[in-house]
Scaffold this motif. Structure first.
Motif, PDB file in Angstrom:
ATOM      1  N   PRO A 159       0.809  -1.218   0.000  1.00 56.59           N
ATOM      2  CA  PRO A 159       0.000   0.000   0.000  1.00 56.59           C
ATOM      3  C   PRO A 159       0.846   1.275   0.000  1.00 56.59           C
ATOM      4  O   PRO A 159       0.356   2.350  -0.376  1.00 56.59           O
ATOM      5  N   ASP A 160       2.102   1.147   0.420  1.00 51.65           N
ATOM      6  CA  ASP A 160       2.994   2.314   0.453  1.00 51.65           C
ATOM      7  C   ASP A 160       4.031   2.242  -0.666  1.00 51.65           C
ATOM      8  O   ASP A 160       5.200   2.571  -0.461  1.00 51.65           O
ATOM      9  N   LEU A 161       3.611   1.827  -1.854  1.00 49.62           N
ATOM     10  CA  LEU A 161       4.537   1.648  -2.967  1.00 49.62           C
ATOM     11  C   LEU A 161       5.306   2.931  -3.264  1.00 49.62           C
ATOM     12  O   LEU A 161       6.485   2.891  -3.608  1.00 49.62           O
ATOM     13  N   GLU A 162       4.623   4.079  -3.152  1.00 47.27           N
ATOM     14  CA  GLU A 162       5.268   5.352  -3.465  1.00 47.27           C
ATOM     15  C   GLU A 162       6.546   5.539  -2.647  1.00 47.27           C
ATOM     16  O   GLU A 162       7.573   5.984  -3.158  1.00 47.27           O
ATOM     17  N   ARG A 163       6.484   5.185  -1.360  1.00 46.17           N
ATOM     18  CA  ARG A 163       7.659   5.419  -0.510  1.00 46.17           C
ATOM     19  C   ARG A 163       8.773   4.419  -0.793  1.00 46.17           C
ATOM     20  O   ARG A 163       9.882   4.571  -0.295  1.00 46.17           O
ATOM     21  N   ARG A 164       8.493   3.398  -1.597  1.00 40.21           N
ATOM     22  CA  ARG A 164       9.532   2.465  -2.014  1.00 40.21           C
ATOM     23  C   ARG A 164      10.197   2.917  -3.314  1.00 40.21           C
ATOM     24  O   ARG A 164      11.389   2.688  -3.521  1.00 40.21           O
TER      25      ARG A 164
END
Length: 373
Positions: free
Chosen positions: A84-89
């Motif tokens: 769900p936090d792909l952006e921060r990866r």
């Protein structure tokens, strides 16, 4: 907090990949040794608690005369694409590569969007109203791939549409053919072969075709057949040193990472192919054959031996790699699609490759160069 992305050792990279059920052969450290025209670097994603949560092999291609790079992660990186936090990866990866001098980043999320069963593909080829796979309702559909594409667009990524005759992109193929092995016995896999395939395998056996494994010293024999295939099928062949470097690099990392198979008949090698193995994923990589004595069906015999060996290795999928997405009878690649689907393969569409221009002027210059090559 976002993970930290930084270089890691080859040993760290390889250990992470080998602990996963499947990762692309283009995301193991040794693949960087194969691509001699690129600089290669192993990257790691470290969580705030120090845990390694992802890895990626990035290939860096410098622009002539300037130390600015195209950064390319083929069929990667190896991260949780459903997070769900792909952006921060992805953001710290982009920040690191920008600091490294990248003017553009290209990646290929290994995420399946749609699948078509062998029966669905066969029906589509027979349907005059179906011109491309995209015209045909899929057998299965992954909403997660649609969501991923939307998220990438919001982050500024754009799907790469460059290159590609008949569905084969300049990078990695968006459409592939895969035979599922997971949970299936070898008898189940054999029953998945269509009637023509089973007949051809029996014919090859009766004719005395013998399929054996080769080694580095057999690569020139493979290459002679490969150049003949290139001329017949109208593609530009890679040079022999590429395959020799590929063998040396991949087998040094793992003795079974790359295999070579040769189909013999009455003292002559009629067909040859390379096979790549990473975890539970096995790929038919490069194939070659002569036009002589095709009636003894060496290609079917060779592929069936490779599938049997892949099953024995515990593979969960046998991947025939790229296929055309065009269903027109006039398409010279349609016969290859029929051959692969006849082995029980599903047509699989991935979410595709994605570009993030960091310097739009340089990225546009690269696009222009690629289209004029």
């Amino acid at each position: 907090m976002s993970p930290t992305v930084r270089p890691i050792s080859r040993a760290e990279h390889l250990a992470f990949v080998e602990a996963r059920p499947s990762a692309s052969h283009m995301q193991v450290p040794s693949w960087g040794d194969v691509k001699a025209d690129w600089e290669a670097e192993s990257l790691g994603w470290f969580e705030p608690d120090g845990r390694l949560s992802g890895v990626g092999l990035v290939l860096l291609r410098p622009l002539p005369k300037v130390r600015r790079y195209l950064a390319y992660l083929p069929e990667g990186p190896v991260i949780d694409w459903a997070a769900p936090d792909l952006e921060r990866r992805l953001e710290p990866m982009v920040a690191y590569l920008k600091g490294r001098g990248a003017f553009s980043v290209k990646m290929g999320p290994p995420v399946v969007a749609r699948r078509w069963s062998p029966e669905a593909v066969k029906a589509a080829i027979a349907d005059p109203a179906a011109h491309r796979l995209a015209d045909v309702p899929p057998t299965s559909y992954e909403q997660g791939a649609v969501d991923l594409a939307a998220r990438l667009r919001r982050m500024g990524w754009r799907r790469s549409e460059a290159g590609g005759e008949e569905g084969f992109a300049a990078g990695q193929p968006r459409y592939v053919c895969q035979v599922p092995f997971a949970g299936r016995s070898l008898d189940d896999v054999q029953r998945g072969l269509n009637q023509q395939w089973r007949r051809n395998v029996r014919k090859a056996e009766k004719a005395g075709v013998k399929v054996v494994r080769g080694g580095h010293d057999d690569l020139p024999v493979f290459y002679g057949l490969y150049t003949e295939t290139a001329e017949r099928d109208r593609f530009i062949p890679r040079p022999l040193p590429y395959f020799q470097r590929m063998w040396t690099a991949l087998t040094a990392e793992h003795p079974d990472r790359m295999r070579l198979y040769l189909a013999h008949h009455e003292g002559e090698v009629l067909a040859a192919a390379t096979m790549l193995v990473v975890g539970g994923h096995v790929w038919y990589s490069y194939g070659a054959s002569t036009s002589r004595r095709r009636e003894v069906q060496p290609n079917n015999a060779m592929q069936w031996r490779m599938m049997c060996d892949a099953h024995e290795l515990g593979a969960h999928v046998y991947d025939f790699r790229g296929i055309t997405d065009t269903l027109e009878e006039s398409n010279h690649l349609l016969g290859l699609l029929r051959f692969k689907v006849g082995a029980g393969g599903e047509a699989v569409e991935y979410v595709g490759e994605w570009d993030l221009p960091l310097n739009r002027l340089l990225h546009k210059a690269l696009d222009f160069y690629m289209t004029r090559r």
